[in-house]
Design a protein around this motif. Sequence first.
Motif, PDB file in Angstrom:
ATOM      1  N   HIS A   1      65.446  29.231  58.741  1.00  0.00           N
ATOM      2  CA  HIS A   1      65.457  30.855  58.872  1.00  0.00           C
ATOM      3  C   HIS A   1      64.280  31.246  57.895  1.00  0.00           C
ATOM      4  CE1 HIS A   1      66.919  34.780  59.020  1.00  0.00           C
ATOM      5  NE2 HIS A   1      66.482  35.180  57.517  1.00  0.00           N
ATOM      6  N   ASP A   2      63.264  31.974  58.609  1.00  0.00           N
ATOM      7  CA  ASP A   2      62.076  32.445  57.884  1.00  0.00           C
ATOM      8  C   ASP A   2      61.404  31.379  57.139  1.00  0.00           C
ATOM      9  OD1 ASP A   2      62.757  35.129  58.752  1.00  0.00           O
ATOM     10  OD2 ASP A   2      63.749  35.799  56.793  1.00  0.00           O
ATOM     11  N   GLU A   3      61.324  31.577  55.853  1.00  0.00           N
ATOM     12  CA  GLU A   3      60.358  30.409  55.261  1.00  0.00           C
ATOM     13  C   GLU A   3      61.269  29.323  54.650  1.00  0.00           C
ATOM     14  OE1 GLU A   3      61.377  33.618  51.771  1.00  0.00           O
ATOM     15  OE2 GLU A   3      61.035  33.416  54.068  1.00  0.00           O
ATOM     16  N   GLY A   4      62.593  29.314  54.990  1.00  0.00           N
ATOM     17  CA  GLY A   4      63.629  28.224  54.721  1.00  0.00           C
ATOM     18  C   GLY A   4      63.781  27.099  55.657  1.00  0.00           C
ATOM     19  N   LEU A   5      63.920  25.757  55.213  1.00  0.00           N
ATOM     20  CA  LEU A   5      64.189  24.636  56.327  1.00  0.00           C
ATOM     21  C   LEU A   5      64.920  23.774  55.648  1.00  0.00           C
ATOM     22  CD1 LEU A   5      62.924  23.829  58.963  1.00  0.00           C
ATOM     23  CD2 LEU A   5      61.298  22.493  57.606  1.00  0.00           C
ATOM     24  N   LEU A   6      66.011  23.419  56.257  1.00  0.00           N
ATOM     25  CA  LEU A   6      66.916  22.277  55.940  1.00  0.00           C
ATOM     26  C   LEU A   6      66.739  21.152  56.696  1.00  0.00           C
ATOM     27  CD1 LEU A   6      69.253  21.728  53.962  1.00  0.00           C
ATOM     28  CD2 LEU A   6      70.885  22.378  55.694  1.00  0.00           C
ATOM     29  N   LEU A   7      66.356  20.128  56.167  1.00  0.00           N
ATOM     30  CA  LEU A   7      66.131  18.800  56.986  1.00  0.00           C
ATOM     31  C   LEU A   7      66.821  17.624  56.372  1.00  0.00           C
ATOM     32  CD1 LEU A   7      62.118  18.628  56.155  1.00  0.00           C
ATOM     33  CD2 LEU A   7      63.123  19.059  58.410  1.00  0.00           C
ATOM     34  N   GLU A   8      67.220  16.954  57.476  1.00  0.00           N
ATOM     35  CA  GLU A   8      67.833  15.674  57.381  1.00  0.00           C
ATOM     36  C   GLU A   8      66.945  14.870  56.071  1.00  0.00           C
ATOM     37  OE1 GLU A   8      67.973  12.386  60.130  1.00  0.00           O
ATOM     38  OE2 GLU A   8      66.498  13.352  61.235  1.00  0.00           O
ATOM     39  N   ARG A   9      67.676  13.862  55.303  1.00  0.00           N
ATOM     40  CA  ARG A   9      66.882  13.604  54.124  1.00  0.00           C
ATOM     41  C   ARG A   9      66.556  12.069  54.420  1.00  0.00           C
ATOM     42  NH1 ARG A   9      69.274  13.014  48.164  1.00  0.00           N
ATOM     43  NH2 ARG A   9      70.733  14.518  48.691  1.00  0.00           N
ATOM     44  N   ALA A  10      65.567  11.570  54.091  1.00  0.00           N
ATOM     45  CA  ALA A  10      65.348  10.271  54.032  1.00  0.00           C
ATOM     46  C   ALA A  10      65.987   9.379  52.917  1.00  0.00           C
ATOM     47  CB  ALA A  10      63.806   9.877  54.194  1.00  0.00           C
ATOM     48  N   MET A  11      66.927   8.511  53.648  1.00  0.00           N
ATOM     49  CA  MET A  11      67.710   7.861  52.386  1.00  0.00           C
ATOM     50  C   MET A  11      67.311   6.244  52.614  1.00  0.00           C
ATOM     51  SD  MET A  11      69.200   9.966  50.922  1.00  0.00           S
ATOM     52  CE  MET A  11      70.783   9.233  49.933  1.00  0.00           C
ATOM     53  N   GLY A  12      66.387   5.784  53.421  1.00  0.00           N
ATOM     54  CA  GLY A  12      66.145   4.413  53.506  1.00  0.00           C
ATOM     55  C   GLY A  12      65.215   3.924  52.343  1.00  0.00           C
ATOM     56  N   PRO A  13      65.587   2.689  52.154  1.00  0.00           N
ATOM     57  CA  PRO A  13      64.716   2.165  50.773  1.00  0.00           C
ATOM     58  C   PRO A  13      63.023   1.865  51.250  1.00  0.00           C
ATOM     59  CG  PRO A  13      65.909   0.580  51.833  1.00  0.00           C
ATOM     60  CD  PRO A  13      66.095   1.655  52.768  1.00  0.00           C
ATOM     61  N   ARG A  14      62.723   1.692  52.502  1.00  0.00           N
ATOM     62  CA  ARG A  14      61.389   1.183  52.581  1.00  0.00           C
ATOM     63  C   ARG A  14      60.162   2.312  52.506  1.00  0.00           C
ATOM     64  NH1 ARG A  14      62.534  -1.120  58.445  1.00  0.00           N
ATOM     65  NH2 ARG A  14      63.632   1.111  58.459  1.00  0.00           N
ATOM     66  N   SER A  15      59.091   1.909  52.174  1.00  0.00           N
ATOM     67  CA  SER A  15      57.985   2.765  51.826  1.00  0.00           C
ATOM     68  C   SER A  15      56.839   2.211  52.827  1.00  0.00           C
ATOM     69  CB  SER A  15      57.762   3.184  50.322  1.00  0.00           C
ATOM     70  OG  SER A  15      56.278   3.446  50.182  1.00  0.00           O
ATOM     71  N   LEU A  16      56.274   3.113  53.526  1.00  0.00           N
ATOM     72  CA  LEU A  16      54.978   2.470  54.177  1.00  0.00           C
ATOM     73  C   LEU A  16      53.837   2.267  53.298  1.00  0.00           C
ATOM     74  CD1 LEU A  16      54.867   4.585  57.259  1.00  0.00           C
ATOM     75  CD2 LEU A  16      55.542   2.635  57.124  1.00  0.00           C
ATOM     76  N   MET A  17      53.547   3.025  52.228  1.00  0.00           N
ATOM     77  CA  MET A  17      52.517   2.819  51.276  1.00  0.00           C
ATOM     78  C   MET A  17      52.839   1.251  50.307  1.00  0.00           C
ATOM     79  SD  MET A  17      49.957   3.772  49.633  1.00  0.00           S
ATOM     80  CE  MET A  17      49.567   5.489  50.036  1.00  0.00           C
ATOM     81  N   HIS A  18      54.126   1.103  50.019  1.00  0.00           N
ATOM     82  CA  HIS A  18      54.503  -0.022  49.606  1.00  0.00           C
ATOM     83  C   HIS A  18      54.287  -1.323  50.519  1.00  0.00           C
ATOM     84  CE1 HIS A  18      56.904  -3.597  48.274  1.00  0.00           C
ATOM     85  NE2 HIS A  18      56.740  -3.056  46.926  1.00  0.00           N
ATOM     86  N   MET A  19      54.624  -1.216  51.475  1.00  0.00           N
ATOM     87  CA  MET A  19      54.217  -1.947  52.613  1.00  0.00           C
ATOM     88  C   MET A  19      52.546  -2.444  52.643  1.00  0.00           C
ATOM     89  SD  MET A  19      56.827  -0.960  55.712  1.00  0.00           S
ATOM     90  CE  MET A  19      56.125  -2.189  56.797  1.00  0.00           C
ATOM     91  N   ALA A  20      51.985  -1.213  52.717  1.00  0.00           N
ATOM     92  CA  ALA A  20      50.527  -1.522  53.111  1.00  0.00           C
ATOM     93  C   ALA A  20      49.760  -2.302  51.932  1.00  0.00           C
ATOM     94  CB  ALA A  20      49.765  -0.084  53.026  1.00  0.00           C
ATOM     95  N   LEU A  21      50.241  -2.089  50.569  1.00  0.00           N
ATOM     96  CA  LEU A  21      49.898  -2.537  49.270  1.00  0.00           C
ATOM     97  C   LEU A  21      50.318  -4.064  49.074  1.00  0.00           C
ATOM     98  CD1 LEU A  21      49.585   0.658  47.204  1.00  0.00           C
ATOM     99  CD2 LEU A  21      47.802  -0.687  48.521  1.00  0.00           C
ATOM    100  N   ASN A  22      51.311  -4.569  50.037  1.00  0.00           N
ATOM    101  CA  ASN A  22      51.978  -5.896  49.500  1.00  0.00           C
ATOM    102  C   ASN A  22      51.912  -6.388  50.856  1.00  0.00           C
ATOM    103  OD1 ASN A  22      53.172  -5.483  46.700  1.00  0.00           O
ATOM    104  ND2 ASN A  22      53.400  -3.549  47.491  1.00  0.00           N
ATOM    105  N   GLY A  23      50.973  -6.803  51.770  1.00  0.00           N
ATOM    106  CA  GLY A  23      50.793  -7.735  52.491  1.00  0.00           C
ATOM    107  C   GLY A  23      51.450  -7.538  53.973  1.00  0.00           C
TER     108      GLY A  23
END
Length: 276
Positions: free
Chosen positions: A74-96
């Motif tokens: 609504h207008d400027e407000g947005l409600l999103l599902e929240r990412a709750m998984g433990p993985r991170s693409l940045m962590h993956m990219a820096l760790n092999g």
Amino acid sequence: MKVDDHDLFTPWLERWALTPDGEPIMTPGSCLMPVRQGAAPAMLKIAVDDEERYGNLLMTWWDGKGAARVLAHHDEGLLLERAMGPRSLMHMALNGEDDEATRILCRALARLHAPRPTPPPSLVELEPWFASLRTAAARYGGPYSNCLRTARTLLTDPQDVVVLHGDMHHDNVLDFGARGWLAIDPKRVRGERGYDYANLICNPQLPTVTDPERFARQVDVICDAAGIEQKRLLQWVQAFAGLSAAWFMEDDEQEAATGQLKVAALAASALHARHV
């Protein structure tokens, strides 16, 4: 705005019957708060500039396919599902797991770029986005001018035009558990899909971004995963790296700009090696 100032969020918490579930997060373009709607975790996002508002419209249009699901808007407000998984693409990219992180990003982009049954919200064309590169080329010349020439070649004859994410990088695709890897925080731009893939190579948050071996490897991975011709991808990398450097110069971040110009030079060198 103070981080402990919850007044901005109160109307939205009441509108959607939300309970705070963490501290607010303030960015230049939006204000966010982890919340719960009943027992379900969600993320409340309030846009504070027009670009973020249009990005919210695009999130709604994607309808949870390749992007986080919009629970309410609504207008400027947005409600999103929240990412709750433990993985991170940045962590993956820096760790092999750099290759796998890139493939995940490519799959996410393929879903976002896919046709939709309804027309998208108001978009801007990609060409005006390169205004900062034109300014930098006029002011500094040198590699900026080289990047601009390549950008003009691409923008004059666009191929595979899609609704772009516009800011695709390792921290804008998150782990949503059973729902998989999904995108957040798009811009409102349309253009050749190669623009989005170039950003994966140029991500200035990656300390390995100027490593020639990493560069060559990721070009190969993206071309294979996304079905992009290598010359075209290299051209987009050169153009985008120049644009990114120009943006950094506007913010007086010269070290970051230098790093992006190094990426542009890697692309230019690879293009030269192909005798183009």
